[in-house]
Each structure stands twice: as structure tokens, then as C-alpha cells.
Scaffold this motif. Sequence first.
Motif, mmCIF file in Angstrom:
data_model
loop_
_atom_site.group_PDB
_atom_site.id
_atom_site.type_symbol
_atom_site.label_atom_id
_atom_site.label_comp_id
_atom_site.label_asym_id
_atom_site.label_seq_id
_atom_site.Cartn_x
_atom_site.Cartn_y
_atom_site.Cartn_z
ATOM 1 N N GLU A 121 0.714 -1.144 -0.038
ATOM 2 C CA GLU A 121 -0.055 0.098 -0.162
ATOM 3 C C GLU A 121 0.912 1.269 0.014
ATOM 4 N N ALA A 122 2.123 1.320 0.736
ATOM 5 C CA ALA A 122 2.761 2.497 0.647
ATOM 6 C C ALA A 122 3.425 2.620 -0.639
ATOM 7 N N ALA A 123 3.754 1.300 -1.295
ATOM 8 C CA ALA A 123 4.398 1.611 -2.549
ATOM 9 C C ALA A 123 3.389 2.154 -3.460
ATOM 10 N N LEU A 124 1.992 1.761 -3.537
ATOM 11 C CA LEU A 124 1.019 2.339 -4.452
ATOM 12 C C LEU A 124 0.928 3.585 -3.944
ATOM 13 N N PHE A 125 1.021 3.932 -2.766
ATOM 14 C CA PHE A 125 0.910 5.667 -2.635
ATOM 15 C C PHE A 125 1.915 6.429 -2.980
ATOM 16 N N ALA A 126 3.091 5.826 -2.994
ATOM 17 C CA ALA A 126 4.518 6.450 -3.462
ATOM 18 C C ALA A 126 4.128 6.662 -5.153
ATOM 19 N N ASN A 127 3.412 5.711 -5.811
ATOM 20 C CA ASN A 127 3.241 5.999 -7.240
ATOM 21 C C ASN A 127 1.936 7.255 -7.205
ATOM 22 N N SER A 128 1.193 7.423 -6.446
ATOM 23 C CA SER A 128 0.097 8.145 -6.448
ATOM 24 C C SER A 128 0.888 9.605 -6.437
ATOM 25 N N LEU A 129 1.630 9.482 -5.305
ATOM 26 C CA LEU A 129 2.518 11.081 -5.057
ATOM 27 C C LEU A 129 3.103 11.397 -6.257
ATOM 28 N N TYR A 130 3.782 10.408 -6.851
ATOM 29 C CA TYR A 130 4.627 10.660 -8.175
ATOM 30 C C TYR A 130 3.791 11.127 -9.096
ATOM 31 N N ARG A 131 2.358 10.640 -9.368
ATOM 32 C CA ARG A 131 1.625 11.118 -10.211
ATOM 33 C C ARG A 131 1.089 12.546 -10.029
ATOM 34 N N MET A 132 0.759 12.677 -8.904
ATOM 35 C CA MET A 132 0.367 14.245 -8.292
ATOM 36 C C MET A 132 1.395 15.250 -8.534
ATOM 37 N N TYR A 133 2.448 14.833 -8.352
ATOM 38 C CA TYR A 133 3.643 15.966 -8.477
ATOM 39 C C TYR A 133 4.004 16.047 -10.089
ATOM 40 N N THR A 134 3.786 15.053 -10.925
ATOM 41 C CA THR A 134 3.821 15.319 -12.315
ATOM 42 C C THR A 134 2.843 15.756 -13.111
ATOM 43 N N MET A 135 1.760 15.646 -12.475
ATOM 44 C CA MET A 135 0.629 16.506 -12.990
ATOM 45 C C MET A 135 0.483 17.893 -12.868
ATOM 46 N N TYR A 136 1.086 18.134 -11.460
ATOM 47 C CA TYR A 136 1.548 19.656 -11.084
ATOM 48 C C TYR A 136 2.332 20.366 -11.987
ATOM 49 N N ALA A 137 3.440 19.426 -12.433
ATOM 50 C CA ALA A 137 4.455 19.990 -13.256
ATOM 51 C C ALA A 137 3.909 20.461 -14.471
ATOM 52 N N GLU A 138 2.933 19.477 -14.787
ATOM 53 C CA GLU A 138 2.248 19.623 -16.392
ATOM 54 C C GLU A 138 1.551 21.150 -16.416
ATOM 55 N N THR A 139 0.784 21.274 -15.391
ATOM 56 C CA THR A 139 0.044 22.540 -15.093
ATOM 57 C C THR A 139 0.759 23.781 -15.391
ATOM 58 N N LYS A 140 2.357 23.519 -14.817
ATOM 59 C CA LYS A 140 3.098 24.627 -14.758
ATOM 60 C C LYS A 140 3.987 24.796 -16.135
ATOM 61 N N GLY A 141 3.915 23.671 -17.090
ATOM 62 C CA GLY A 141 4.585 23.745 -18.490
ATOM 63 C C GLY A 141 5.966 23.233 -18.180
ATOM 64 N N PRO A 186 -7.175 0.118 0.964
ATOM 65 C CA PRO A 186 -6.408 -0.489 -0.240
ATOM 66 C C PRO A 186 -7.095 -1.296 -0.970
ATOM 67 N N GLU A 187 -6.633 -1.467 -2.207
ATOM 68 C CA GLU A 187 -7.344 -2.239 -3.151
ATOM 69 C C GLU A 187 -7.093 -3.763 -3.099
ATOM 70 N N THR A 188 -6.424 -4.081 -2.274
ATOM 71 C CA THR A 188 -5.992 -5.500 -1.875
ATOM 72 C C THR A 188 -6.848 -5.796 -0.578
ATOM 73 N N GLU A 189 -7.536 -4.825 0.155
ATOM 74 C CA GLU A 189 -8.146 -5.108 1.410
ATOM 75 C C GLU A 189 -9.653 -5.649 1.165
ATOM 76 N N SER A 190 -9.834 -7.118 1.568
ATOM 77 C CA SER A 190 -11.205 -7.568 1.054
ATOM 78 C C SER A 190 -12.149 -7.044 2.366
ATOM 79 N N GLN A 191 -11.925 -6.915 3.424
ATOM 80 C CA GLN A 191 -12.787 -6.526 4.353
ATOM 81 C C GLN A 191 -13.201 -4.866 4.524
ATOM 82 N N GLY A 192 -12.604 -4.105 3.794
ATOM 83 C CA GLY A 192 -12.914 -2.878 3.664
ATOM 84 C C GLY A 192 -12.387 -1.967 4.846
#
Length: 356
Positions: A121-141, A186-192
Motif C-alpha cells: 500500500e505504501a508503494a502504491l501511494f508512492a506512485n500516487s504521489l509521483y502522479r500528483m507531482y508530475t500532473m502539477y508539473a504539467e500545469t506549470k509547463g 487498499p485495493e487489496t483489502e477485502s474487508q474494507g
Amino acid sequence: MFEKLTLMEEKYEDISRRLSAPDVISDNKLYAELMREFKYLSPIIEKFREYKKAEISEMEARELLSDSDDEIREMAQAELEEAKSVIETASQELKLLLLPKDPSDDKNVIIEIRGGAGGDEAALFANSLYRMYTMYAETKGWKQEILSANPTELGGFKEISFSIEGEGAYSRLKYESGVHRVQRVPETESQGRIHTSTVTVAVLVEADEVELEINPKDLKIDYFRSSGAGGQHINKTESAVRITYLPTNVVVECQDERSQYKNKDRAMKILRSRVYEAMQEEQNAKIASERKMQVGTGDRSERIRTYNFPQGRLTDHRIGLTIYRLEDIMNGNLDEVFDALATADQAAKLANSESV
């Protein structure tokens, strides 16, 4: 302060004249240097002139207060109050504009994101943060490039290093270093059930060779075969690079490119930035009292922010900021957060400068 501003205005006018001179226009380096200084001085001088204009208005209004005409006195009183308000506001804004500028603010950055507590789950969130920062970079050109990555089978990153190139990149992203905590199912959590995981972020100034000269004798360079996905080529070729900076034992590995040269170049880029950061931290330790007054830009062990997905809430613990539009922020709309952090940092620096 106003003596300093008067001298700055004279310098501003001189630069303004020189920028139109043929010998300056033909000298690209000199023109670029003068233009940078002109851009830095412009908002200061504009605010200073606003202040001086308000001072004149205040003086003229005071003279009219003794007029025999009631209507003129009433009008003068209103003008006086308005002028005093402008003077007070402009004075505070000038103090902020005159605060020492971080020399790294206009530099490019290297961001390193590592999964912490929480496994997949930490690794998946690392990907989420990477996506967040790169999307911000795109808005700034801004331009971004992955330098090194260690992906997981589920689509996350154990760690990822990437560069962001663009004017003012460090000034906006420098407050992101620290521990980021996520609370979500997490997506892998079956019990919610809601899990809490952490990710560490380090924002490094991208140091070039001119700023930081590293002696080749201080480097130990090893070449080895890449591991992980990549096919036969990656497994048969010693294209991966490991560089150790012997004075401090800083180690950087790069194996994402098939080219040994490209991996070495990327590893050196990260290494220079890490060594530069260590030098900066050493300098900051010498001015620790000032650093305590600031929001904080370097302590990786400090928990700086919580992302609570069930509540759609982001909380920045350093300044007590809470925003209930997490999805929007995760899509790169970070200006509200960065503006609040910069304002808090400026206020702390201003309070510190006034207490000295």
C-alpha cells in the motif's frame, strides 16, 4: 529600509536603460543577467512607488483638513484614511519583498519518493504521489524525467527518483520533504478496513557541475547486470551503474536505461544533488535558530501531511491547514497548499527578522 529602496530604484532605472543598449543586447550572457535582476527588482520598485504616491496623497490630505469648507474637510479625511491604509499595506508588502531570496528558488529539482511503513500500500501511494507531482508539473509547463525507479508487481514504487525542470520549480516544491501519511482502504483489502501507510519524500536542488565540483578520485564506480523486468538484453549486459561518493559513503544506483553511459549520467545527477543537499544541511545547522522559525524544507523524519481518503481530507500538520478536496489535490491542483506554505514561511521569516 527606505534608503535601501531608493538605491534599488536608482539601480532599477539604470538596468532599464542598459537593457535597450546595443552592446548589452548583443551580449547574451550580460543581457540574461540584467534581465534576471530587472525581473527581481520590478515588483519591489512597483510597490515602493505605490508607497511614495500614497505618502504624497497623505500629505496633501492633511493640508486640506484645515480648510474652512466642511465638504472639502470631509473629502480630505476620507482621502487621508485611504492613503494611510495604502501606506500600511505597502509597507508590510515591501518588508516581505525585501526578505532574503532563497538562491535555489529558481533551480530545477530532483524528487525522491520511497515507500515507508505499509508494504504494498505504501508503494502504491508512492506512485500516487509521483502522479500528483508530475500532473502539477504539467500545469506549470515544466519538464519531468524519471531518473531511477524500483517498481512493484502491483503497480507501485518501492522508490522512484525523477527530475522536474522549470522556472521556480524549487520555490514551489521545496516544502514537500518529509513523511507523507495516507489513510485509505487498499485495493487489496477485502474487508474494507482503512489502513495507514507512510511514504517519504525528499526534494533536492539539482546541482550542476559548475556549482559542485566532484573529484573523480572520490568516486567508486561499479558496473553490474540489471535486475528485474527488461528481457534478455538487460540480464546479459552490465549496463547498471552504482556510484559511491567515498568522503560521505553516499551511494546511488541507476539501471533503468539499457545504455551504461545514460545510467552513469543519471546516477551522477542524483549524486551531485545529494552531496549538495548535505552541504546545504551543514550550512543550515549553523543558522539553526533561523531554521526553527521556518516551515521546514529538509527533515525527512518529520511527518508533514496526512491524506485521508474516506473523508476526502488533506491536512498539513506544520501550518494547521486542512482542505476537503483531496481528489482535486491528488490530480495535481496543489497551488492552494503551496501558497499557504510559502505565506507561513514568509510570515515566520518576517517575525524572525523583526525580532533581531
